[in-house]
Design an enzyme around this catalytic site. Structure first.
Site, PDB file in Angstrom:
ATOM      1  N   CYS A  21       0.854  -1.183   0.000  1.00 22.41           N
ATOM      2  CA  CYS A  21       0.000   0.000   0.000  1.00 22.41           C
ATOM      3  C   CYS A  21       0.886   1.227   0.000  1.00 22.41           C
ATOM      4  O   CYS A  21       1.932   1.253   0.633  1.00 22.41           O
ATOM      5  CB  CYS A  21      -0.926   0.113   1.187  1.00 22.41           C
ATOM      6  SG  CYS A  21      -2.434  -0.787   1.027  1.00 22.41           S
ATOM      7  N   ARG A  73       3.884  -0.415  -4.853  1.00 25.49           N
ATOM      8  CA  ARG A  73       3.546  -0.901  -3.518  1.00 25.49           C
ATOM      9  C   ARG A  73       2.156  -1.524  -3.455  1.00 25.49           C
ATOM     10  O   ARG A  73       1.743  -1.999  -2.377  1.00 25.49           O
ATOM     11  CB  ARG A  73       3.628   0.248  -2.518  1.00 25.49           C
ATOM     12  CG  ARG A  73       5.044   0.723  -2.267  1.00 25.49           C
ATOM     13  CD  ARG A  73       5.044   1.881  -1.312  1.00 25.49           C
ATOM     14  NE  ARG A  73       4.626   1.505   0.011  1.00 25.49           N
ATOM     15  CZ  ARG A  73       5.448   1.267   1.036  1.00 25.49           C
ATOM     16  NH1 ARG A  73       6.740   1.393   0.873  1.00 25.49           N
ATOM     17  NH2 ARG A  73       4.972   0.925   2.211  1.00 25.49           N
ATOM     18  N   TRP A  93      -2.783  -2.537  -1.675  1.00 26.91           N
ATOM     19  CA  TRP A  93      -2.519  -3.977  -1.763  1.00 26.91           C
ATOM     20  C   TRP A  93      -3.373  -4.585  -0.653  1.00 26.91           C
ATOM     21  O   TRP A  93      -3.072  -4.437   0.528  1.00 26.91           O
ATOM     22  CB  TRP A  93      -1.041  -4.287  -1.547  1.00 26.91           C
ATOM     23  CG  TRP A  93      -0.738  -5.748  -1.710  1.00 26.91           C
ATOM     24  CD1 TRP A  93      -0.533  -6.405  -2.880  1.00 26.91           C
ATOM     25  CD2 TRP A  93      -0.621  -6.721  -0.676  1.00 26.91           C
ATOM     26  NE1 TRP A  93      -0.296  -7.736  -2.632  1.00 26.91           N
ATOM     27  CE2 TRP A  93      -0.350  -7.964  -1.282  1.00 26.91           C
ATOM     28  CE3 TRP A  93      -0.737  -6.684   0.718  1.00 26.91           C
ATOM     29  CZ2 TRP A  93      -0.180  -9.144  -0.564  1.00 26.91           C
ATOM     30  CZ3 TRP A  93      -0.572  -7.863   1.436  1.00 26.91           C
ATOM     31  CH2 TRP A  93      -0.294  -9.072   0.791  1.00 26.91           C
ATOM     32  N   ASN A 119      -1.875   2.405   5.459  1.00 25.46           N
ATOM     33  CA  ASN A 119      -0.993   1.305   5.054  1.00 25.46           C
ATOM     34  C   ASN A 119      -0.701   0.487   6.304  1.00 25.46           C
ATOM     35  O   ASN A 119      -0.247   1.040   7.298  1.00 25.46           O
ATOM     36  CB  ASN A 119       0.302   1.884   4.463  1.00 25.46           C
ATOM     37  CG  ASN A 119       1.445   0.875   4.392  1.00 25.46           C
ATOM     38  OD1 ASN A 119       2.590   1.233   4.610  1.00 25.46           O
ATOM     39  ND2 ASN A 119       1.156  -0.363   4.102  1.00 25.46           N
ATOM     40  N   GLY A 120      -0.981  -0.806   6.245  1.00 24.90           N
ATOM     41  CA  GLY A 120      -0.710  -1.670   7.394  1.00 24.90           C
ATOM     42  C   GLY A 120      -1.917  -2.517   7.735  1.00 24.90           C
ATOM     43  O   GLY A 120      -2.804  -2.729   6.904  1.00 24.90           O
ATOM     44  N   GLU A 159      16.809 -18.662  -5.711  1.00 25.71           N
ATOM     45  CA  GLU A 159      16.432 -17.307  -6.131  1.00 25.71           C
ATOM     46  C   GLU A 159      15.958 -17.312  -7.594  1.00 25.71           C
ATOM     47  O   GLU A 159      14.997 -16.627  -7.947  1.00 25.71           O
ATOM     48  CB  GLU A 159      17.613 -16.354  -5.928  1.00 25.71           C
ATOM     49  CG  GLU A 159      17.437 -14.972  -6.499  1.00 25.71           C
ATOM     50  CD  GLU A 159      16.231 -14.186  -5.990  1.00 25.71           C
ATOM     51  OE1 GLU A 159      15.601 -14.597  -4.996  1.00 25.71           O
ATOM     52  OE2 GLU A 159      15.884 -13.160  -6.620  1.00 25.71           O
ATOM     53  N   LYS A 172      12.352 -15.905  -8.897  1.00 28.96           N
ATOM     54  CA  LYS A 172      12.251 -14.853  -9.910  1.00 28.96           C
ATOM     55  C   LYS A 172      11.323 -15.282 -11.031  1.00 28.96           C
ATOM     56  O   LYS A 172      10.463 -14.526 -11.459  1.00 28.96           O
ATOM     57  CB  LYS A 172      13.664 -14.576 -10.442  1.00 28.96           C
ATOM     58  CG  LYS A 172      13.985 -13.176 -10.854  1.00 28.96           C
ATOM     59  CD  LYS A 172      13.639 -12.126  -9.857  1.00 28.96           C
ATOM     60  CE  LYS A 172      14.074 -12.394  -8.451  1.00 28.96           C
ATOM     61  NZ  LYS A 172      13.362 -11.710  -7.411  1.00 28.96           N
ATOM     62  N   GLU A 221       7.525 -15.506  -9.882  1.00 28.62           N
ATOM     63  CA  GLU A 221       6.810 -14.280  -9.530  1.00 28.62           C
ATOM     64  C   GLU A 221       6.500 -13.411 -10.740  1.00 28.62           C
ATOM     65  O   GLU A 221       5.494 -12.706 -10.730  1.00 28.62           O
ATOM     66  CB  GLU A 221       7.493 -13.494  -8.401  1.00 28.62           C
ATOM     67  CG  GLU A 221       8.836 -12.924  -8.677  1.00 28.62           C
ATOM     68  CD  GLU A 221       9.482 -12.279  -7.441  1.00 28.62           C
ATOM     69  OE1 GLU A 221       8.776 -11.795  -6.549  1.00 28.62           O
ATOM     70  OE2 GLU A 221      10.723 -12.261  -7.385  1.00 28.62           O
ATOM     71  N   HIS A 255      14.563 -38.608  -4.435  1.00 29.68           N
ATOM     72  CA  HIS A 255      13.783 -38.806  -3.210  1.00 29.68           C
ATOM     73  C   HIS A 255      12.364 -38.261  -3.354  1.00 29.68           C
ATOM     74  O   HIS A 255      11.682 -38.062  -2.349  1.00 29.68           O
ATOM     75  CB  HIS A 255      14.495 -38.150  -2.017  1.00 29.68           C
ATOM     76  CG  HIS A 255      15.828 -38.764  -1.740  1.00 29.68           C
ATOM     77  ND1 HIS A 255      15.960 -40.001  -1.142  1.00 29.68           N
ATOM     78  CD2 HIS A 255      17.080 -38.350  -2.016  1.00 29.68           C
ATOM     79  CE1 HIS A 255      17.248 -40.299  -1.060  1.00 29.68           C
ATOM     80  NE2 HIS A 255      17.950 -39.322  -1.582  1.00 29.68           N
ATOM     81  N   LYS A 273       5.553  -4.389  -3.579  1.00 28.15           N
ATOM     82  CA  LYS A 273       6.892  -4.234  -3.024  1.00 28.15           C
ATOM     83  C   LYS A 273       6.830  -3.651  -1.619  1.00 28.15           C
ATOM     84  O   LYS A 273       5.820  -3.090  -1.226  1.00 28.15           O
ATOM     85  CB  LYS A 273       7.687  -3.293  -3.933  1.00 28.15           C
ATOM     86  CG  LYS A 273       9.180  -3.551  -3.877  1.00 28.15           C
ATOM     87  CD  LYS A 273       9.886  -2.908  -5.033  1.00 28.15           C
ATOM     88  CE  LYS A 273      11.358  -3.185  -4.984  1.00 28.15           C
ATOM     89  NZ  LYS A 273      11.708  -4.555  -5.360  1.00 28.15           N
TER      90      LYS A 273
HETATM   91  N1  GLU Z   1      -5.256  -3.319   5.560  1.00 30.36           N
HETATM   92  C1  GLU Z   1      -5.503  -2.320   4.572  1.00 30.36           C
HETATM   93  C2  GLU Z   1      -6.422  -2.847   3.470  1.00 30.36           C
HETATM   94  O1  GLU Z   1      -6.545  -4.001   3.215  1.00 30.36           O
HETATM   95  C3  GLU Z   1      -4.199  -1.771   4.016  1.00 30.36           C
HETATM   96  C4  GLU Z   1      -3.314  -2.855   3.441  1.00 30.36           C
HETATM   97  C5  GLU Z   1      -1.809  -2.539   3.242  1.00 30.36           C
HETATM   98  O2  GLU Z   1      -1.240  -1.628   3.770  1.00 30.36           O
HETATM   99  O3  GLU Z   1      -1.156  -3.308   2.503  1.00 30.36           O
HETATM  100  O4  GLU Z   1      -7.037  -2.107   2.801  1.00 30.36           O
END
Ligand code: GLU
Length: 590
Positions: free
Chosen positions: A2, A28, A73, A97-98, A462, A466, A469, A485, A585
């Site tokens: 986010c 993000r 996100w 964000n969070g 790695e 790559k 993703e 195995h 990211k």
């Molecule tokens: N939890 C919030 C949502 O789902 C923000 C997500 C985030 O920061 O990635 O909208």
């Protein structure tokens, strides 16, 4: 994950400035986007599921002096218009964000007061809570709300009638750039406009009140705080594609430059004696990180074990943070994070540090959370990495970790070796026809397995990440000795195996793995630095012969070759490698 933006300026065009910031922050998260603008009649919000560009027309029309914005996100609630931020209630509009961990309790409590959420997000409760605590002072209401929140949050909050915005940091990052007549808040420095050279980085618990005239900092009890700005060299953080089709292509092309710059910065500024003392004095050494940073740790473990003649562990940070508390040993943690804000890496490291561990942080962002926890910081000099998939930052992490591992020996010689690696990286990336051929094979495969032994296996891990993703092809990495195995059961004519053979002492064994796959009908290609191996195999399968290099440094070359191949595979399949589905990211949520 986010991105949040806030803008307070003396001249108009706030919505447009926020829109431009969101475009720069889209790596993000790209599930939805939204903007709120403060006007004389109150707050106007536009928000939609999908990319930031869907806001362009409205953003250009909205104007204003104060605005906030968000690119999402999703963690709670599907990507949709209603779940898009900003979330509004009464006089407040909030971007977040969070994760608000106690959102269910708060939701219930607020519902009992008649304040009902309309979205499925955890974030909306912040707007409801602030509004329920509002008695005419927006700062007091936001601070009171923040004191009730648990979890991680970066917030930008508008309040109708207040000519500014309020920014909050609790575990999720916020940077505030200053330019003449305007303040600009963002989750990450590349989203700040070029002219905002002086940047404040909020600390955990900070609340900043930002108006066109100035900025003031408080803690959650509203005691004033002093914060000092840093001058940021914008060149390092430019977020344009520089003529390349995608950021991933540009950033892979910067692999060699990143190795050189990281080595040069290490020689110039690292406290080699201090690092050597930490390495020699530690009873246990733990390297930790997530995703690609963890994969760099896998390679580095071998470097440390070879240089120090002892066992070293490498742990996934999201697991390490829940291990039993440290045993009272003298522990050294080497924490690796591109953004320096990776929530699990920060939390795992913090916990070990609180238990008495010493910490060396290896990061591309010298102003981030991990640097505040660390006793020493070793910079990765990749510059802004915008593609969600890490490329050049991995290269820089390998270089930094290699040099740290050589601090008890001849660091200058190690830096010279890295200069040799940088030259060879350029050569690898000029072997385009090899990467094209490999991408053609991968693109028609149902699954791709990456196999190797020792360091070649670590490089395979790695490479596999790559490819999966950015191309969405199922892929995994296995030590070649493990094939029989279980994994051989997956091999058929629709699968490809890329076998990495760069370690002379196990080359014969890995050649046997080639035959084991071939005789079961699987497609096989080989990546090697060893001319003998190439000669033996090239008549009957595709072989990419890389330039010769000291075997322990071969993972650098393999990474460049397979980053480029993953990129070409993604493009061949019509994927956007810069913005893989479901990913984002800077993983600031746990
Ligand atoms: N939890 C919030 C949502 O789902 C923000 C997500 C985030 O920061 O990635 O909208």
């Amino acid at each position: 994950m986010c991105g949040i933006i806030g803008y307070a300026g003396l001249v108009g065009g706030a919505a447009e400035r926020v829109y431009e910031g969101l475009l720069r922050l889209e790596y993000r998260g790209y599930d939805s986007a939204g903007i709120s603008v403060l006007g004389e009649g109150g707050i106007t919000t536009i928000k939609r599921s999908g990319r930031v560009s869907c806001l362009e027309k409205a953003a250009r029309e909205l104007g204003g002096n104060i605005a906030i914005g968000h690119t999402r996100w999703a963690t709670h609630g599907a990507p949709s218009d209603v779940n898009a931020h900003p979330h509004n209630c009464g006089v407040f509009s909030v971007v977040h964000n969070g994760i608000i961990e106690n959102y269910s309790e708060l939701k219930e409590e607020l519902a009992a007061q008649g304040k009902k959420c309309v979205s499925e997000t955890d974030s909306e409760v912040v707007a409801l809570l602030a509004d329920s605590l509002y008695c005419g002072d927006p700062l007091a209401a936001v601070a009171a709300a923040v004191r009730r929140l648990r979890g991680s949050f970066a917030l930008a909050v508008l309040c109708s009638g207040f000519n500014g915005f309020i920014a909050v940091r609790q575990k999720s990052p916020v940077a505030i750039g200053v330019s003449s007549g305007a303040y600009f808040a963002a989750s990450d420095v590349p989203a700040l406009p070029d002219e905002a050279e002086d940047v404040y980085f909020l600390e955990d618990g900070d609340i900043a009140v930002v108006t066109p005239e100035g900025i003031a900092f408080y803690d959650s009890a509203l005691n004033g705080q002093k914060r000092i700005s840093c001058r940021i060299l914008r060149g390092q953080f430019t977020a344009d594609k520089g003529g390349y089709a995608h950021f991933m292509e540009k950033e892979t092309a910067e692999d060699a430059r990143t190795v050189r710059d990281t080595a040069e910065a290490f020689l110039r500024s690292a406290d080699v004696g201090g690092i050597a003392n930490l390495l020699k004095g530690a009873d246990e050494i733990i390297i930790t990180g997530c995703g690609t940073a963890y994969n760099a740790g896998l390679i580095a473990r071998r470097y440390f074990e070879e240089a120090l003649c002892r066992r070293v562990s490498v742990e996934i940070a999201s697991e390490l943070r829940y291990y039993p508390p440290p045993s009272g040993k003298n522990t050294l943690v080497i924490a690796v994070s591109q953004s320096g804000e990776t929530a699990d890496t920060v939390e795992a490291t913090l916990r070990l540090r609180e238990g008495g561990a010493s910490v060396i942080a290896v990061t591309n962002c010298g102003y981030s959370a991990i640097t505040r926890i660390a006793h020493m910081v070793v910079p990765v000099c990749a510059g802004a990495e915008i593609c969600v998939a890490a490329t050049k930052s991995y290269m820089g992490q390998l270089a930094a970790l290699y040099l740290i591992s050589r601090c008890t020996g001849d660091v200058a010689a190690a830096a010279e070796e890295l200069e040799g690696v940088a030259e060879k990286l350029e050569e690898v990336l000029s072997q385009e026809e090899r990467a094209v051929a490999l991408s053609e094979l991968f693109a028609v495969s149902f699954a791709v397995f990456f196999l190797g032994r020792g360091l070649d296996y670590d490089a395979a891990v790695e490479a596999s990440l790559k490819l999966k993703e950015v191309s969405y092809i199922f892929s995994d990495a296995y030590p070649s000795g493990e094939l029989k195995h279980g994994t051989l059961a997956l091999v058929d004519e629709n699968t490809s195996s890329l076998i990495i053979i760069c370690q002379p002492q196990t080359a014969k064994k890995s050649v046997s793995a080639v035959h084991e796959v071939l005789c079961r009908g699987g497609e096989v290609a080989v990546l090697t630095t060893l001319p003998d191996v190439a000669r033996e195999l090239e008549d009957f399968l595709p072989v990419w012969l890389l330039p010769p290099v000291e075997p322990r440094l071969a993972p650098f070359l393999c990474a460049a070759a397979l980053q480029r191949t993953a990129y070409l595979t993604a493009v061949r399949l019509g994927r956007n490698p810069d913005k893989p589905r479901n990913l984002a990211k800077s993983v600031t949520v746990e």
